[in-house]
Design an enzyme around this catalytic site. Structure first.
Site, mmCIF file in Angstrom:
data_model
loop_
_atom_site.group_PDB
_atom_site.id
_atom_site.type_symbol
_atom_site.label_atom_id
_atom_site.label_comp_id
_atom_site.label_asym_id
_atom_site.label_seq_id
_atom_site.Cartn_x
_atom_site.Cartn_y
_atom_site.Cartn_z
ATOM 1 C CG ASP A 7 41.716 29.992 27.673
ATOM 2 O OD1 ASP A 7 41.943 29.706 28.864
ATOM 3 O OD2 ASP A 7 40.932 29.353 26.950
ATOM 4 N NE ARG A 35 37.019 37.690 41.597
ATOM 5 C CZ ARG A 35 37.206 37.536 40.280
ATOM 6 N NH1 ARG A 35 38.413 37.403 39.795
ATOM 7 N NH2 ARG A 35 36.186 37.528 39.465
ATOM 8 C CG ASP A 37 38.884 35.317 36.505
ATOM 9 O OD1 ASP A 37 37.944 36.001 36.899
ATOM 10 O OD2 ASP A 37 39.095 35.059 35.297
ATOM 11 C CE1 TYR A 41 33.067 26.447 32.864
ATOM 12 C CE2 TYR A 41 33.369 28.301 34.368
ATOM 13 C CZ TYR A 41 32.541 27.395 33.739
ATOM 14 O OH TYR A 41 31.201 27.416 33.965
ATOM 15 C CG LEU A 42 42.050 26.755 36.806
ATOM 16 C CD1 LEU A 42 43.102 26.350 37.818
ATOM 17 C CD2 LEU A 42 42.324 28.137 36.257
ATOM 18 C CD GLU A 44 40.269 25.387 27.546
ATOM 19 O OE1 GLU A 44 40.494 25.062 26.369
ATOM 20 O OE2 GLU A 44 40.442 26.536 27.995
ATOM 21 C CD GLU A 79 34.629 34.702 39.073
ATOM 22 O OE1 GLU A 79 34.013 35.710 38.739
ATOM 23 O OE2 GLU A 79 35.383 34.097 38.286
ATOM 24 C CG HIS A 145 35.219 42.532 39.082
ATOM 25 N ND1 HIS A 145 35.070 41.564 40.047
ATOM 26 C CD2 HIS A 145 35.662 41.885 37.981
ATOM 27 C CE1 HIS A 145 35.424 40.403 39.539
ATOM 28 N NE2 HIS A 145 35.780 40.560 38.298
ATOM 29 C CG ASP A 146 32.592 40.000 36.592
ATOM 30 O OD1 ASP A 146 33.272 40.671 35.787
ATOM 31 O OD2 ASP A 146 32.964 38.911 37.063
HETATM 32 O O1 LIG Z 1 38.105 35.566 32.978
HETATM 33 C C1 LIG Z 1 36.888 35.979 32.419
HETATM 34 C C2 LIG Z 1 36.063 36.709 33.438
HETATM 35 O O2 LIG Z 1 35.898 35.786 34.523
HETATM 36 C C3 LIG Z 1 35.140 36.300 35.587
HETATM 37 O O3 LIG Z 1 33.871 36.643 35.137
HETATM 38 C C4 LIG Z 1 33.115 35.568 34.641
HETATM 39 O O4 LIG Z 1 32.452 34.969 35.730
HETATM 40 C C5 LIG Z 1 31.513 35.826 36.398
HETATM 41 C C6 LIG Z 1 30.882 34.995 37.460
HETATM 42 O O5 LIG Z 1 30.306 33.887 36.849
HETATM 43 C C7 LIG Z 1 30.455 36.325 35.430
HETATM 44 O O6 LIG Z 1 29.595 37.239 36.134
HETATM 45 C C8 LIG Z 1 31.130 37.051 34.260
HETATM 46 O O7 LIG Z 1 30.168 37.375 33.298
HETATM 47 C C9 LIG Z 1 32.117 36.080 33.641
HETATM 48 O O8 LIG Z 1 32.797 36.769 32.607
HETATM 49 C C10 LIG Z 1 35.831 37.519 36.147
HETATM 50 O O9 LIG Z 1 35.136 38.004 37.268
HETATM 51 C C11 LIG Z 1 35.977 38.573 35.099
HETATM 52 O O10 LIG Z 1 36.692 39.664 35.639
HETATM 53 C C12 LIG Z 1 36.736 37.991 33.927
HETATM 54 O O11 LIG Z 1 36.730 38.943 32.895
#
Ligand SMILES: OC[C@H]1O[C@H](O[C@H]2O[C@H](CO)[C@@H](O)[C@H](O)[C@H]2O)[C@H](O)[C@@H](O)[C@@H]1O
Length: 434
Positions: A7, A35, A37, A41-42, A44, A79, A145-146
């Site tokens: 983080d 993309r 990610d 939340y960059l 805090e 995202e 991918h999630d």
């Molecule tokens: O960096 C943490 C994760 O961030 C993304 O996933 C997060 O956001 C997604 C969309 O809200 C959500 O489906 C997922 O549960 C969250 O962890 C990213 O796509 C992940 O690859 C990354 O691990």
């Protein structure tokens, strides 16, 4: 949330500088963009939810200016799993942050619409989606991918989605999602896979396909976390599905051997050889979409129709229409096995062009029956306008040489199949996605 992911402290100017350098490294390597990610939340700050902080937006403006100055034409994709009215903030003002943002709430609603046999979840969220700057675009997706995230739905809707798409507990993850790929979610029903892709490719945004979904890959819900949908791409029936020559035991994740989705039968090689495969169907859909700029840049107006099981809309590209060469496109998707007919579909457009899946041709009003889980794309002409038939595309000239034991290859570029079947055939009037 994930112990294996660092983080970063964006408050530190050295971290921000390093991020710019990492971006430069990849852009110099030729990537088209990034993309971003979990971008809300960059930064805090104590006493806040750490979401959408002004510092985050300030940094994105800096990053955008940096990328534009050094690498014009590259792009940033946000995202931000938020309601559309909040996610639009990541386009900046006016369009000085991300070029694109994922439209998260639309995704589960497409699945809901199809299963509930009701257009309402889809039309409601699109009606709530605010306009975006001219230079920006939504990225639409079905899977990624999630997990299939259910953060942007009500508790009742989440229960419904779990009941109909994840009856097995093992398919659920993170309390808010379903860790399945597209094909298994849809019980490997080809009509449903086509219907959802047809919506993805015709609604207002840029379609994003998750690797493997274009061949209907399966998943493995016996793997941990979100790894179920991250197994190696299935290129061929060879060792490790053609993904790697390594010792199979060394792979980070095992290939899919579920009998229904086994890599020996579900793979690119096998589908490449079969013009009726999902892979070729997807290529034809992409080709058809490319022929109509209205799908990429057009406005979207819903067409009122009396059957709630049918979703009908018109995509109109104002620039082209004003120039007299416009080609609005109408789409009708029947979500239900018993979708039935549409008695009245009101629109200022009349159907008089060609188009549609499965070689459908329309010369009159939209009064034909819409079959189960089917979709139709119509090319439209404004009332009173002459219907100008599109000229047949020019037969592409392909030069190459025959290699012993191999086929004809186009000099250093895409292969013959890709040019003829993906570009030329769909552009012919008889070409269809079906
Ligand atoms: O960096 C943490 C994760 O961030 C993304 O996933 C997060 O956001 C997604 C969309 O809200 C959500 O489906 C997922 O549960 C969250 O962890 C990213 O796509 C992940 O690859 C990354 O691990």
């Amino acid at each position: 949330m994930y112990s294996h992911q660092p983080d970063l402290n964006f408050e530190n100017p050295r971290v921000r500088r390093e991020i710019m350098e990492v971006a430069d490294f990849w852009l110099e390597m030729g990537v088209d963009g990034f993309r971003l990610d979990a971008v809300p939340y960059l930064f805090e700050a104590e006493g806040t939810t750490c979401e959408n902080l002004p510092r985050t937006h300030a940094f994105l403006k800096e990053l955008r200016a940096h990328v534009d100055a050094k690498f014009p034409g590259r792009m940033l994709l946000a995202e931000a799993n938020q309601w559309p009215e909040d996610a639009v903030a990541y386009f900046g003002d006016p369009g000085d942050e991300c070029h694109m943002a994922f439209h998260f709430p639309l995704m589960p609603r497409l699945f809901m619409s199809v299963r509930m046999e009701d257009r309402f979840p889809t039309t409601e969220i699109l009606e709530q989606t605010p306009p975006i700057p001219e230079t920006c675009q939504w990225a639409l997706f079905l899977r990624n991918h999630d997990e299939l995230t259910l953060e942007m739905v009500t508790d009742e809707e989440r229960d419904y989605m779990y009941r109909v798409y994840a009856a097995e507990d093992r398919a659920r993850v993170n309390e808010l999602g379903i860790r399945r790929r597209l094909a298994p979610l849809l019980a490997n029903n080809r009509r449903l896979i086509e219907l959802l892709n047809a919506l993805l490719f015709s609604l207002n945004g840029t379609p994003v396909i998750y690797y493997g979904d274009e061949i209907g890959m399966g998943d493995n819900i016996y793997l941990g976390d979100r790894d179920s949908v991250r197994t190696p791409m299935q290129w061929s029936a060879d060792r490790n599905a053609g993904f790697s020559r390594a010792n199979p035991q060394k792979l980070y994740l095992p290939v899919i051997i579920d009998p229904e989705y086994h890599y020996e039968s579900v793979n690119v090689d096998a589908q490449q050889a079969n013009p009726s495969s999902l892979l070729w169907w997807m290529r034809r859909l992409i080709g058809l979409r490319r022929r109509h700029p209205a799908f990429a840049r057009g406005s979207l107006q819903f067409v009122e129709c009396d059957n709630h099981r049918v979703l009908a809309f018109v995509r109109e590209y104002a620039g082209r229409a004003a120039a007299g060469g416009g080609e609005p496109v109408a789409v009708r998707a029947g979500g239900a096995p018993r979708a039935g007919g549409v008695r009245r579909a009101r629109s200022r457009w009349s159907c008089s062009g060609t188009g549609g899946s499965r070689g459908w041709r329309v010369r009159s009003r939209t009064s034909s029956r819409c079959g189960p889980h089917s979709f139709y794309w119509f090319e439209l002409a404004a009332p009173g306008a002459d219907v100008v038939r599109r000229a047949e595309p020019i037969l592409p000239e392909i030069t190459g040489r025959c290699e012993s034991g191999g086929g004809l290859r186009r000099a250093g570029a895409a292969d013959l199949d890709a040019v003829l079947l993906a570009e030329y055939v769909p552009a012919r009037r008889t070409g269809s996605a079906g």
